[in-house]
Design an enzyme around this catalytic site. Structure first.
Site, PDB file in Angstrom:
ATOM      1  N   ASP A 164       5.563   0.228   3.481  1.00  0.00           N
ATOM      2  CA  ASP A 164       5.877  -1.016   4.199  1.00  0.00           C
ATOM      3  C   ASP A 164       5.649  -2.213   3.278  1.00  0.00           C
ATOM      4  O   ASP A 164       5.518  -2.054   2.062  1.00  0.00           O
ATOM      5  CB  ASP A 164       5.046  -1.113   5.493  1.00  0.00           C
ATOM      6  CG  ASP A 164       3.547  -1.076   5.219  1.00  0.00           C
ATOM      7  OD1 ASP A 164       3.137  -1.337   4.068  1.00  0.00           O
ATOM      8  OD2 ASP A 164       2.775  -0.778   6.153  1.00  0.00           O
TER       9      ASP A 164
ATOM     10  N   ASP B 189       0.812  -1.233   0.000  1.00  0.00           N
ATOM     11  CA  ASP B 189       0.000   0.000   0.000  1.00  0.00           C
ATOM     12  C   ASP B 189       0.835   1.268   0.000  1.00  0.00           C
ATOM     13  O   ASP B 189       0.469   2.256  -0.626  1.00  0.00           O
ATOM     14  CB  ASP B 189      -0.940   0.012   1.212  1.00  0.00           C
ATOM     15  CG  ASP B 189      -0.183   0.177   2.524  1.00  0.00           C
ATOM     16  OD1 ASP B 189       0.703  -0.670   2.815  1.00  0.00           O
ATOM     17  OD2 ASP B 189      -0.458   1.139   3.254  1.00  0.00           O
TER      18      ASP B 189
ATOM     19  N   TYR C 145      -5.883   0.722   8.711  1.00  0.00           N
ATOM     20  CA  TYR C 145      -6.971   0.979   7.760  1.00  0.00           C
ATOM     21  C   TYR C 145      -8.292   0.567   8.379  1.00  0.00           C
ATOM     22  O   TYR C 145      -9.036  -0.246   7.845  1.00  0.00           O
ATOM     23  CB  TYR C 145      -6.706   0.260   6.431  1.00  0.00           C
ATOM     24  CG  TYR C 145      -5.534   0.871   5.694  1.00  0.00           C
ATOM     25  CD1 TYR C 145      -5.653   2.103   5.064  1.00  0.00           C
ATOM     26  CD2 TYR C 145      -4.298   0.226   5.656  1.00  0.00           C
ATOM     27  CE1 TYR C 145      -4.569   2.685   4.410  1.00  0.00           C
ATOM     28  CE2 TYR C 145      -3.207   0.801   4.998  1.00  0.00           C
ATOM     29  CZ  TYR C 145      -3.367   2.024   4.377  1.00  0.00           C
ATOM     30  OH  TYR C 145      -2.296   2.609   3.737  1.00  0.00           O
TER      31      TYR C 145
ATOM     32  N   GLU D  74       5.670   9.784   3.391  1.00  0.00           N
ATOM     33  CA  GLU D  74       5.311   8.446   2.897  1.00  0.00           C
ATOM     34  C   GLU D  74       4.373   8.538   1.700  1.00  0.00           C
ATOM     35  O   GLU D  74       3.366   9.241   1.739  1.00  0.00           O
ATOM     36  CB  GLU D  74       4.649   7.621   4.002  1.00  0.00           C
ATOM     37  CG  GLU D  74       4.422   6.169   3.594  1.00  0.00           C
ATOM     38  CD  GLU D  74       4.015   5.271   4.754  1.00  0.00           C
ATOM     39  OE1 GLU D  74       4.139   4.040   4.613  1.00  0.00           O
ATOM     40  OE2 GLU D  74       3.569   5.794   5.801  1.00  0.00           O
TER      41      GLU D  74
END
Length: 495
Positions: A83, A80, A232, A472
């Protein structure tokens, strides 16, 4: 001599003024380059066996045994963000938005249309496996984030447990299942002409997954708890996804039963709610815009309510209207959250452009109290956001990696920040990677096209790998941006 010097200084001042006015007037070529890079980014997020035409060559195969602990094949899909976890909810939303980008603006993608389809198919191939491996089950995640986040290692080196998580009739997940249905249905439209049999498979599976989501109602956050929350968590619940999923299947299939579902369930699933953000968690604003198309283009009266609510959403974004309530930074960037704010900017820009397209189909306007907002107003507002991301901002910095002269160098991304397996073939263990997280050196591998979280509410940005809130990237930041830059590559001089 003095007059000549004065004249030279005047010319220099005029030149500088001219450059300051036009330094950030992006051309069609600029937007086309941004489009190419925004799609290329997805190759850096790939999990699984990489193809021979992989363009980001610092990446290599990873996650080749994903699913084996449950005796299923879950190889493939996307990581995603920075990571090495495959989260189903944001992956499905990313896929829906990539597909929607192609559906609305694919005609402007030209030589990038195949790359865009490839990016979608990399995800739908995985989602099909996740949806069909076991009856009445949807596999929704590979990797335990709580363990994964204790390591800083390349995906190619992963030695953390690749736990498999699923929702079922006993442990429901209507939110993630209905979003998966939306992704498969939207993608079926993308492949309808180029690959009809694949398109039919996508739509058939979307219907089955949606039926599963609707029959076994519940939030996946309640079923899976700490492996999806707070990462999430489905904060908005699952009603928005059910309406969103049904809307996409209706658009893809034109099956009247989904229109009936929307009509009979819309009010209980949020049709009457006004909501002012659009993200992997909350689909309400996107659903209103999607359904407004039926009223604006075909005067389907059942969808008039969605046009009215789309107006409310759009008006909230436009300064000067009676409904205006959005927050903008001093430099003009839409500001929603301190963490990964650009996800809201790209999704909003996309909805502005899509709604502008629907309005233009019949010369319509958005009604904001006593004022009217035209499609051109919406396009102008979207352009400000897109241009800000590409470098027309107080910092004169692009927030897309590899685009422009100045862009983030210390991206919070494991694969990009560690030496590649080609440059450093030896295994880099879990804890040994942290020296690269904390290093002040630029990332050795350029994650071309990645859009990072972005600046704060005062337009300040910290190019710091430790500052994941700003540094990120994520697939769902890029997905709607693909559609937006495709539009501007064909319409660069919009005022």
């Amino acid at each position: 001599m003095a007059s000549a010097t004065t004249f030279t200084m005047i010319i220099m001042c005029l030149t500088l003024c001219y450059l300051s006015l036009f330094c950030c007037a992006f051309t069609s070529q600029d937007y086309s380059q941004a489009l190419e890079k925004s799609i290329l980014f997805f190759e850096g997020q790939r999990s699984g066996k990489l193809p021979s035409n992989q363009r980001l060559t610092w990446r290599a195969d990873s996650g080749l045994s994903d699913g084996s602990s449950d005796h299923v094949d879950l190889v493939g899909g996307y990581y995603d963000a920075g990571d090495n976890v495959k989260f189903g909810l944001p992956m499905a939303f990313t896929t829906t938005l990539l597909a929607w980008s192609v559906i609305e603006f694919g005609s402007s993608m030209h030589n990038q249309i195949e790359n865009a389809r490839t990016a979608i198919k990399w995800s739908t191939d995985y989602l099909l496996k996740a949806a069909t491996a076991t009856p009445d089950t949807l596999y929704v995640q590979v990797g335990n984030p709580n363990v994964d986040h204790q390591c800083w290692e390349r995906p190619e080196d992963m030695d953390t447990p690749r736990n498999v998580y699923k929702v079922s009739d006993q442990n429901p997940g209507s939110d993630v299942a209905a979003e998966t249905a939306a992704a498969l249905a939207a993608a079926s439209i993308v492949f309808k002409d180029s690959d009809p049999s694949y398109s039919a498979k996508l739509l058939h599976t979307a219907m089955k997954v949606f039926d599963f989501a609707d029959r076994h109602r519940g939030s996946y956050s309640d079923s899976l708890n700490s492996v999806v929350c707070p990462f999430y968590c489905s904060y908005s619940g699952y009603h928005d996804e059910l309406l969103w999923g049904a809307s996409w299947i209706h658009r893809a299939s034109q099956n009247s039963s989904y229109l009936a579902y929307i009509q009979s369930n819309g009010h209980t699933l949020g049709a009457d709610d006004d909501d002012y953000s659009f993200s992997w968690d909350d689909k309400r604003a996107g659903t209103k815009v999607l359904l407004s198309k039926g009223f604006l283009e075909r005067t389907t009266q059942e969808f008039q309510i969605y046009k009215a609510h789309s107006d409310n959403y759009i008006c909230s974004l436009i300064p000067g209207t009676s409904s205006f309530q959005a927050q903008y930074t001093p430099g003009g960037l839409l500001y929603k959250a301190s963490e990964s704010n650009l996800q809201y900017v790209t999704s909003t820009a996309f909805l502005l452009l899509t709604y502008a397209k629907y309005l233009s189909s019949n010369g319509g306007v958005a009604t904001c109290g006593s004022s009217k907002v035209t499609a051109q107003n919406l396009i102008s507002q979207a352009k400000k956001q897109v241009d800000y991301i590409l470098g027309d901002n107080p910092a004169k910095m692009s927030y897309m990696v590899g685009f422009g002269q100045r862009y983030p160098q210390h991206v919070h991304h494991r694969g990009s920040s560690l030496p590649s397996v080609h440059a450093h073939p030896d295994h880099i263990a879990c804890n040994n990677g942290f020296q690269y997280l904390y290093s002040s050196s630029p990332n050795p591998n350029v994650l071309a096209g990645a859009i990072v979280g972005g600046p704060d509410n005062k337009d300040n940005f910290s190019d710091d790998r430790n500052n994941y809130q700003q540094a990120e990237p994520a697939t769902y930041i890029n997905a709607p941006f693909v559609g937006a830059v495709a539009f501007f590559s064909a319409n660069p001089t919009t005022k």
